[in-house]
Design a protein around this motif. Structure first.
Motif, short mmCIF file in Angstrom:
data_model
loop_
_atom_site.label_atom_id
_atom_site.label_comp_id
_atom_site.label_asym_id
_atom_site.label_seq_id
_atom_site.Cartn_x
_atom_site.Cartn_y
_atom_site.Cartn_z
N PHE A 1 0.83 -1.21 0.00
CA PHE A 1 0.00 0.00 0.00
C PHE A 1 0.87 1.26 0.00
N ASP A 2 1.92 1.26 0.80
CA ASP A 2 2.81 2.42 0.87
C ASP A 2 3.49 2.70 -0.47
N ILE A 3 3.99 1.64 -1.11
CA ILE A 3 4.68 1.81 -2.38
C ILE A 3 3.71 2.30 -3.45
N ALA A 4 2.54 1.66 -3.54
CA ALA A 4 1.56 2.06 -4.54
C ALA A 4 1.07 3.49 -4.30
N SER A 5 0.94 3.87 -3.03
CA SER A 5 0.46 5.23 -2.74
C SER A 5 1.49 6.29 -3.15
N THR A 6 2.80 5.96 -3.07
CA THR A 6 3.80 6.93 -3.53
C THR A 6 3.70 7.13 -5.03
N GLY A 7 3.43 6.04 -5.75
CA GLY A 7 3.25 6.13 -7.20
C GLY A 7 2.01 6.94 -7.56
N MET A 8 0.93 6.71 -6.82
CA MET A 8 -0.32 7.45 -7.09
C MET A 8 -0.13 8.94 -6.80
N ALA A 9 0.54 9.27 -5.71
CA ALA A 9 0.76 10.67 -5.36
C ALA A 9 1.68 11.35 -6.39
N ALA A 10 2.71 10.64 -6.84
CA ALA A 10 3.64 11.21 -7.83
C ALA A 10 2.92 11.46 -9.15
N GLU A 11 2.09 10.53 -9.58
CA GLU A 11 1.37 10.70 -10.85
C GLU A 11 0.31 11.80 -10.74
N ARG A 12 -0.31 11.92 -9.58
CA ARG A 12 -1.27 13.01 -9.38
C ARG A 12 -0.56 14.37 -9.46
N PHE A 13 0.63 14.46 -8.89
CA PHE A 13 1.42 15.69 -8.96
C PHE A 13 1.82 15.97 -10.41
N ARG A 14 2.23 14.92 -11.12
CA ARG A 14 2.60 15.07 -12.53
C ARG A 14 1.42 15.58 -13.35
N LEU A 15 0.22 15.08 -13.07
CA LEU A 15 -0.98 15.57 -13.76
C LEU A 15 -1.21 17.05 -13.48
N ASN A 16 -0.94 17.49 -12.26
CA ASN A 16 -1.08 18.92 -11.94
C ASN A 16 -0.11 19.77 -12.76
N VAL A 17 1.12 19.30 -12.91
CA VAL A 17 2.11 20.04 -13.69
C VAL A 17 1.72 20.06 -15.17
N ILE A 18 1.24 18.94 -15.68
CA ILE A 18 0.78 18.89 -17.07
C ILE A 18 -0.38 19.86 -17.28
N SER A 19 -1.29 19.93 -16.33
CA SER A 19 -2.41 20.87 -16.41
C SER A 19 -1.92 22.31 -16.44
N GLN A 20 -0.91 22.60 -15.64
CA GLN A 20 -0.31 23.93 -15.63
C GLN A 20 0.30 24.25 -16.99
N ASN A 21 0.99 23.28 -17.59
CA ASN A 21 1.58 23.48 -18.92
C ASN A 21 0.49 23.77 -19.95
#
Length: 139
Positions: free
Chosen positions: A8-28
């Motif tokens: 759960f911890d490992i998968a949650s780090t991946g989910m949080a990182a991809e959510r952050f990446r989506l925010n940056v893509i949205s900003q772009n």
């Protein structure tokens, strides 16, 4: 049970990182036509840099702990020049510098981030199902 929480911890780090990446893509995407920024000049595309996260184990070694965000980097590619002498940001030759954001590339990155997020969510669901099945064996 420790293995369950580690998944759960490992998968949650991946989910949080991809959510952050989506925010940056949205900003772009939101700034794909911004010819002026507070820093001056057109908006410069941002990219997220990920790195493997490791923790020190109790046995003295290292163990994989997911992914972490290292930085947000500016894309060094050149700005797009468009001839428009009537634009207020046009240079002496009549060219306007537009952001180095390629909308098609951002859409592909968005789909990639979405799929990676979904994959991590599937890992969580699979781990839950597996542990529920293991608990039901004793019944």
């Amino acid at each position: 049970m420790d293995g369950l929480f580690q998944v759960f911890d490992i998968a949650s780090t991946g989910m949080a990182a991809e959510r952050f990446r989506l925010n940056v893509i949205s900003q772009n995407l939101a700034n794909s036509d911004a010819t002026r920024t507070e820093e001056g000049g057109p908006y410069r595309r941002k990219a997220v840099v990920f790195q493997e996260a490791v923790n020190k184990s109790l046995k003295g070694g290292e163990e994989f702990a997911g992914v972490k965000i290292v930085s947000i980097e500016d894309d060094p590619s050149p700005f797009r020049l468009v001839y428009d002498p009537t634009h207020p940001d046009a240079n002496e030759e009549g060219y306007v510098s537009y952001p180095n954001v390629n909308v098609l590339r951002e859409m592909v990155d968005m789909i990639s981030a979405q799929r990676a997020y979904e994959m991590n969510a599937a890992v969580v669901n699979s781990a839950k199902s597996m542990y529920n099945a293991a608990l039901n064996i004793g019944r």
